[in-house]
Enzyme design. Structure first.
Site, PDB file in Angstrom:
ATOM      1  N   HIS A  37       0.838  -1.200   0.000  1.00  0.00           N
ATOM      2  CA  HIS A  37       0.000   0.000   0.000  1.00  0.00           C
ATOM      3  C   HIS A  37       0.878   1.258   0.000  1.00  0.00           C
ATOM      4  O   HIS A  37       1.559   1.523   0.983  1.00  0.00           O
ATOM      5  CB  HIS A  37      -0.875  -0.044   1.260  1.00  0.00           C
ATOM      6  N   HIS A  79      -0.690  10.008  -3.257  1.00  0.00           N
ATOM      7  CA  HIS A  79      -2.003   9.588  -2.767  1.00  0.00           C
ATOM      8  C   HIS A  79      -3.022  10.719  -2.817  1.00  0.00           C
ATOM      9  O   HIS A  79      -4.171  10.524  -3.163  1.00  0.00           O
ATOM     10  CB  HIS A  79      -1.905   9.075  -1.326  1.00  0.00           C
TER      11      HIS A  79
HETATM   12 CA    CA Z   1      -4.969   4.036  -3.121  1.00  0.00          CA
END
Ligand code: CA
Length: 334
Positions: A37, A79
């Protein structure tokens, strides 16, 4: 403690390795894969090439890429669509915020974005790190990569190691990008194809929260590759009805466009304690509709209330039947 290796311990170790190898092989079909992630974001500032390299080294099967676009149309890996919480933009370009006080990636050229220092996520109001035990910001040493640089890094590592690590690419706020005159979805698809990610068998996924974009990818952009509909809360920014989408009927409809779903872990595994843990039928319902599940996000430093440990989170995800899961801690919980 020092271990003395005798003939016996060596035998035991060899047997153990053999057993582990067998376990690994038999578990291969059911073990969910790891999607790093934002790279190995638990250890290095998110989405930097250092975080991606470390995720690769720690054995992640896929490395996530969140993509937004610069003013001169270059997709970059970040992000947020703003630069406030992960760079020193406020210091370097103090006059360039919009009326809401935020600095948008889309208002900066690639050259300007490249001049910024990427750092561990912090609160722009206080300057304090969001997660204090993560990478300390001692000296500036990281940059925001372009999407192309990230793809070149991973495919380059695949070439030099012989492995086949994939990418899991999120198109960030595509509807908003379109209102700003940028077709981010089209740029992402084009760049993926340039690096060999185009067919259903190539190791990659595109993910998006906006169902409007999921449909547009299939119908307007003629995108044929793997596609994951992300799910969060009740309603998406584009009006996507996630409550209906989670029902067996909603999932069957979704399967006309998407290949998989991306719900949050705590939306289908619930409970206030390990004893009261419940796994909903979401993953099974999705499977019945022909959709796989990639759940987000496992964190060893932020456990759900129903978990006793990080390994316990992974056990519950495996039991639920997910195909893969996003984790800040690639390499853990095998
Ligand atoms: Ca994402």
């Amino acid at each position: 403690m020092r271990i003395k290796y005798t003939q016996n311990t060596l035998f035991t170790l060899t047997a153990l390795c053999g057993a582990l190898f067998l376990t690994e092989v038999t578990a291969e079909n059911t073990r969910p894969f790891q999607i790093a992630h934002r790279g190995a974001s638990a250890y290095v500032p998110e989405h930097t090439l250092a975080a991606e390299s470390l995720a690769y080294g720690l054995g992640a099967e896929y490395i996530e890429q969140d993509v937004a676009m610069t003013s001169d149309d270059v997709p970059v890996v970040t992000h947020d669509i703003t630069l406030d919480s992960t760079t020193d933009v406020a210091k370097l370009f103090p006059t360039r915020a919009r009326e809401d006080g935020k600095f948008y990636v889309i208002d900066f050229t690639l050259k300007e974005v490249k001049s910024l220092h990427a750092r561990e996520r912090f609160n722009p109001k206080t300057g304090e790190p969001v997660l204090p035990n993560r990478f300390p910001n001692q000296i500036p040493q990281f940059r925001i990569p372009t999407f192309e640089e990230a793809l070149a890094l991973i495919t380059g590592l695949n070439h030099s190691t012989g492995r086949k690590v994939g990418v899991h690419v999120e198109i960030k706020r595509p509807g908003w990008h379109l209102t700003q005159g940028k077709d981010l979805g089209a740029a992402v698809v084009l760049m993926l194809a340039k690096y060999g990610f185009s067919g259903k068998d190539d190791p990659f996924f595109i993910q998006c929260f906006e169902f409007t974009e999921v449909k547009r990818l299939r119908e307007k952009l003629n995108y044929q590759g793997p596609l994951v509909q992300l799910m969060g809360g009740k309603k998406g920014e584009d009006g996507t009805d996630f409550v209906h989408m989670r029902t067996p009927e909603g999932l069957r409809e979704l399967a006309k466009w998407a290949d998989g779903i991306g719900p949050s872990i705590t939306s289908f595994i619930t409970g206030k304690s390990p004893e009261s843990r419940k796994i909903s039928s979401l993953v099974a319902d999705a499977k019945a509709a022909g959709l796989y599940t990639h759940a987000w996000t496992a964190r060893a430093d932020e456990l759900p209330k129903w978990a006793t440990s990080y390994d316990d989170v992974i056990r519950a995800l495996t039991e639920a039947g997910v195909a893969g899961y996003f984790t800040d801690f690639p390499g853990l919980g095998r």
